[in-house]
Design a protein around this motif. Structure first.
Motif, PDB file in Angstrom:
ATOM      1  N   LEU A   4       0.827  -1.203   0.000  1.00  0.00           N
ATOM      2  CA  LEU A   4       0.000   0.000   0.000  1.00  0.00           C
ATOM      3  C   LEU A   4       0.862   1.255   0.000  1.00  0.00           C
ATOM      4  N   THR A   5       0.637   2.127  -0.961  1.00  0.00           N
ATOM      5  CA  THR A   5       1.303   3.424  -1.018  1.00  0.00           C
ATOM      6  C   THR A   5       0.282   4.500  -0.659  1.00  0.00           C
ATOM      7  N   TYR A   6       0.757   5.701  -0.435  1.00  0.00           N
ATOM      8  CA  TYR A   6      -0.155   6.804  -0.144  1.00  0.00           C
ATOM      9  C   TYR A   6      -1.130   7.020  -1.292  1.00  0.00           C
ATOM     10  N   GLU A   7      -0.619   6.950  -2.535  1.00  0.00           N
ATOM     11  CA  GLU A   7      -1.471   7.180  -3.706  1.00  0.00           C
ATOM     12  C   GLU A   7      -2.554   6.110  -3.819  1.00  0.00           C
ATOM     13  N   LEU A   8      -2.148   4.844  -3.630  1.00  0.00           N
ATOM     14  CA  LEU A   8      -3.109   3.748  -3.747  1.00  0.00           C
ATOM     15  C   LEU A   8      -4.121   3.795  -2.605  1.00  0.00           C
ATOM     16  N   ALA A   9      -3.651   4.126  -1.409  1.00  0.00           N
ATOM     17  CA  ALA A   9      -4.555   4.219  -0.258  1.00  0.00           C
ATOM     18  C   ALA A   9      -5.612   5.297  -0.492  1.00  0.00           C
ATOM     19  N   GLN A  10      -5.194   6.435  -1.041  1.00  0.00           N
ATOM     20  CA  GLN A  10      -6.150   7.514  -1.299  1.00  0.00           C
ATOM     21  C   GLN A  10      -7.125   7.119  -2.390  1.00  0.00           C
ATOM     22  N   GLU A  11      -6.670   6.335  -3.358  1.00  0.00           N
ATOM     23  CA  GLU A  11      -7.580   5.846  -4.408  1.00  0.00           C
ATOM     24  C   GLU A  11      -8.635   4.933  -3.797  1.00  0.00           C
ATOM     25  N   MET A  27      -5.032   2.327   6.511  1.00  0.00           N
ATOM     26  CA  MET A  27      -3.797   2.278   7.280  1.00  0.00           C
ATOM     27  C   MET A  27      -2.844   1.252   6.670  1.00  0.00           C
ATOM     28  N   ASN A  28      -1.545   1.520   6.779  1.00  0.00           N
ATOM     29  CA  ASN A  28      -0.557   0.568   6.258  1.00  0.00           C
ATOM     30  C   ASN A  28      -0.305  -0.545   7.270  1.00  0.00           C
ATOM     31  N   ASN A  29       0.684  -1.377   6.998  1.00  0.00           N
ATOM     32  CA  ASN A  29       0.941  -2.524   7.873  1.00  0.00           C
ATOM     33  C   ASN A  29       1.632  -2.149   9.181  1.00  0.00           C
ATOM     34  N   GLU A  30       1.778  -0.855   9.436  1.00  0.00           N
ATOM     35  CA  GLU A  30       2.299  -0.376  10.720  1.00  0.00           C
ATOM     36  C   GLU A  30       1.234   0.402  11.492  1.00  0.00           C
ATOM     37  N   GLY A  31       0.010   0.421  10.965  1.00  0.00           N
ATOM     38  CA  GLY A  31      -1.087   1.092  11.641  1.00  0.00           C
ATOM     39  C   GLY A  31      -1.140   2.587  11.429  1.00  0.00           C
ATOM     40  N   VAL A  32      -0.364   3.130  10.501  1.00  0.00           N
ATOM     41  CA  VAL A  32      -0.338   4.557  10.220  1.00  0.00           C
ATOM     42  C   VAL A  32      -1.352   4.883   9.124  1.00  0.00           C
ATOM     43  N   ILE A  33      -2.138   5.931   9.333  1.00  0.00           N
ATOM     44  CA  ILE A  33      -3.136   6.339   8.339  1.00  0.00           C
ATOM     45  C   ILE A  33      -2.418   6.942   7.130  1.00  0.00           C
ATOM     46  N   ILE A  34      -2.600   6.336   5.951  1.00  0.00           N
ATOM     47  CA  ILE A  34      -1.945   6.834   4.736  1.00  0.00           C
ATOM     48  C   ILE A  34      -2.955   7.266   3.678  1.00  0.00           C
ATOM     49  N   GLU A  40      -6.547  15.766   7.539  1.00  0.00           N
ATOM     50  CA  GLU A  40      -5.797  16.078   8.752  1.00  0.00           C
ATOM     51  C   GLU A  40      -5.357  14.823   9.508  1.00  0.00           C
ATOM     52  N   ARG A  41      -5.950  13.676   9.160  1.00  0.00           N
ATOM     53  CA  ARG A  41      -5.623  12.435   9.880  1.00  0.00           C
ATOM     54  C   ARG A  41      -4.457  11.675   9.225  1.00  0.00           C
ATOM     55  N   ILE A  42      -4.019  12.132   8.079  1.00  0.00           N
ATOM     56  CA  ILE A  42      -2.906  11.467   7.396  1.00  0.00           C
ATOM     57  C   ILE A  42      -1.668  11.463   8.296  1.00  0.00           C
ATOM     58  N   ASP A  43      -0.992  10.322   8.350  1.00  0.00           N
ATOM     59  CA  ASP A  43       0.243  10.087   9.112  1.00  0.00           C
ATOM     60  C   ASP A  43       0.011   9.946  10.617  1.00  0.00           C
ATOM     61  N   GLN A  44      -1.243   9.900  11.056  1.00  0.00           N
ATOM     62  CA  GLN A  44      -1.514   9.619  12.468  1.00  0.00           C
ATOM     63  C   GLN A  44      -1.528   8.115  12.703  1.00  0.00           C
ATOM     64  N   SER A  64     -17.837   3.894  23.848  1.00  0.00           N
ATOM     65  CA  SER A  64     -17.306   3.544  25.164  1.00  0.00           C
ATOM     66  C   SER A  64     -15.838   3.148  25.124  1.00  0.00           C
ATOM     67  N   SER A  65     -15.398   2.575  23.987  1.00  0.00           N
ATOM     68  CA  SER A  65     -14.011   2.112  23.898  1.00  0.00           C
ATOM     69  C   SER A  65     -13.079   3.079  23.179  1.00  0.00           C
ATOM     70  N   VAL A  66     -13.615   4.095  22.523  1.00  0.00           N
ATOM     71  CA  VAL A  66     -12.785   4.986  21.728  1.00  0.00           C
ATOM     72  C   VAL A  66     -11.868   5.834  22.599  1.00  0.00           C
ATOM     73  N   VAL A  67     -12.261   6.038  23.866  1.00  0.00           N
ATOM     74  CA  VAL A  67     -11.476   6.887  24.757  1.00  0.00           C
ATOM     75  C   VAL A  67     -10.081   6.325  24.997  1.00  0.00           C
ATOM     76  N   SER A  68      -9.995   5.030  25.079  1.00  0.00           N
ATOM     77  CA  SER A  68      -8.710   4.395  25.395  1.00  0.00           C
ATOM     78  C   SER A  68      -7.879   4.040  24.156  1.00  0.00           C
ATOM     79  N   MET A  69      -8.343   4.423  22.982  1.00  0.00           N
ATOM     80  CA  MET A  69      -7.651   4.031  21.747  1.00  0.00           C
ATOM     81  C   MET A  69      -7.166   5.268  20.999  1.00  0.00           C
ATOM     82  N   GLU A  70      -5.856   5.471  21.010  1.00  0.00           N
ATOM     83  CA  GLU A  70      -5.233   6.663  20.418  1.00  0.00           C
ATOM     84  C   GLU A  70      -5.495   6.735  18.912  1.00  0.00           C
ATOM     85  N   GLY A  71      -5.890   7.918  18.465  1.00  0.00           N
ATOM     86  CA  GLY A  71      -6.064   8.161  17.033  1.00  0.00           C
ATOM     87  C   GLY A  71      -7.256   7.470  16.433  1.00  0.00           C
TER      88      GLY A  71
END
Length: 368
Positions: A4-11, A27-34, A40-44, A64-71
């Motif tokens: 997955l690349t940034y271009e393909l993810a956006q497509e 998100m890529n295989n490291e959990g980063v939003i691409i 504004e959420r890109i690279d989080q 209820s669970s979103v509070v404990s999950m970053e990003g």
């Protein structure tokens, strides 16, 4: 490998957001939003995606669970699979109860985009590899037969087969459209490439008994596909890969000479213009003034009648009756015109040698 690349993810984001009115994150295989509908959420880092990557299965996140999950925000996150391997995560923002029925559809769309991209990349790689092989086969430089045969073999191409070089010339825009159009006309053993000046070259394998009939049929089909916006030329059959350069040169000359002599046609076979091509090559390095007498005919007679008479006389093989009928004139009128040609040029069309020289002069004028 990074699938997955940034271009393909956006497509993927743009395509899947057309399915439902919700924000999509990839998100890529490291959990980063691409890729995201919210730039504004890109690279989080996306904690929900990390859980998906760890477990290899979908994860739902509610208020209820979103509070404990970053990003993360409420939604459903699903693994993107390619060749049974988790290569990323697609997330749908929204209340799980409301978007659950769409989740699998979005996952399938994301995986389809990824698969299409992979297949397209493979096709493009094969096209580039073929193009490199074609350019090597028609180049002036030394050819390492064993190496190029091995490279072609990796593409499933047998270079031992006899082939005919076909050249297609046109504008850059028409060439790009034609490449896509003629893919359906190309055989499994055919090679196709593009030269540095954007000419398309097809090295067509001769795998049928009647090669001439097969090539003529192929040329007509390609000509039809190109809507006659492309000039096409074919060379003679090359029995060996070292002869492909000659076949390529012949195809180019067929276009050069044929398009001048028969501008209303769209494809030209070397065999049909072999004499004219040979004569043109013979006079290329000669002093062109030796044929200056031909210009005496250009402005003589009503509407260039002497030129038309000479052309008809050549076309009809010197048959007086056929030539007169073709021109709708009396035989005596034809004799008068032939005498006039002799008077102006010093060459008598009724003499075989003089007629050949007149034809060479005419040919040189037509292709200049």
């Amino acid at each position: 490998m990074q699938f997955l690349t940034y271009e393909l993810a956006q497509e993927i984001v743009e395509r899947t957001m057309k399915i439902l009115n919700s924000n999509i994150n990839v998100m890529n295989n490291e959990g980063v939003i691409i890729g995201s509908g919210d730039s504004e959420r890109i690279d989080q880092l996306h904690a929900g995606a990390l859980l998906v990557l760890e477990r290899g299965e979908s994860v739902e996140i509610d208020h209820s669970s979103v509070v404990s999950m970053e990003g993360s925000r409420p939604g459903i996150n699903l693994p993107i699979l390619f060749n049974n391997q988790v290569v990323g995560v697609v997330g749908i923002t929204g209340e799980p109860e409301q978007i659950r029925s769409y989740a699998q559809l979005v996952k399938m769309a994301a995986e389809l985009v990824l698969e299409q991209s992979f297949l397209l990349e493979r096709v493009q790689w094969k096209q580039r590899a073929q193009s490199e092989i074609v350019n090597q086969l028609i180049s002036e430089e030394g050819l390492d037969e064993e190496v190029i045969k091995e490279r072609a073999g990796l593409l499933g191409i047998n270079l031992e087969l006899p082939r005919i070089a076909i050249v297609m010339k046109g504008s850059d825009a028409s060439i790009q459209r034609l490449i896509a159009s003629i893919q359906y006309e190309i055989g499994r053993e055919d090679l196709i490439g593009v030269t540095f000046n954007n000419d398309i070259i097809i090295l067509k394998a001769a795998v049928v008994i009647d090669t001439n009939k097969d090539i003529n049929t192929f040329l007509k089909r390609v000509s039809k596909v190109s809507s006659n916006t492309i000039l096409i030329g074919s060379g003679r059959l090359a029995e060996h890969i070292k002869q492909l350069k000659s076949s390529f040169d012949q195809a180019k000359r067929a276009i050069l000479v044929g398009s001048k002599l028969r501008p209303n046609r769209s494809f030209y076979r070397y065999e049909d213009y072999q004499l004219e091509i040979i004569l043109a090559k013979l006079v290329e390095d000669e002093d062109k003034t030796i044929f200056s007498y031909y210009h005496q005919l250009l402005d003589q007679g009503r509407k260039g009648e002497l030129i038309h008479t000479l052309e008809a006389y050549i076309r009809e093989g010197g048959e007086l009756n056929k030539t007169a009928e073709c021109l709708f004139i009396h035989r005596n009128t034809l004799r008068y015109r032939l005498d006039k040609i002799t008077e102006l040029t010093g060459k008598d069309p009724r003499n075989a040698k003089d007629l050949m020289e007149l034809y060479m002069a005419k040919l040189l004028h037509d292709i200049s």
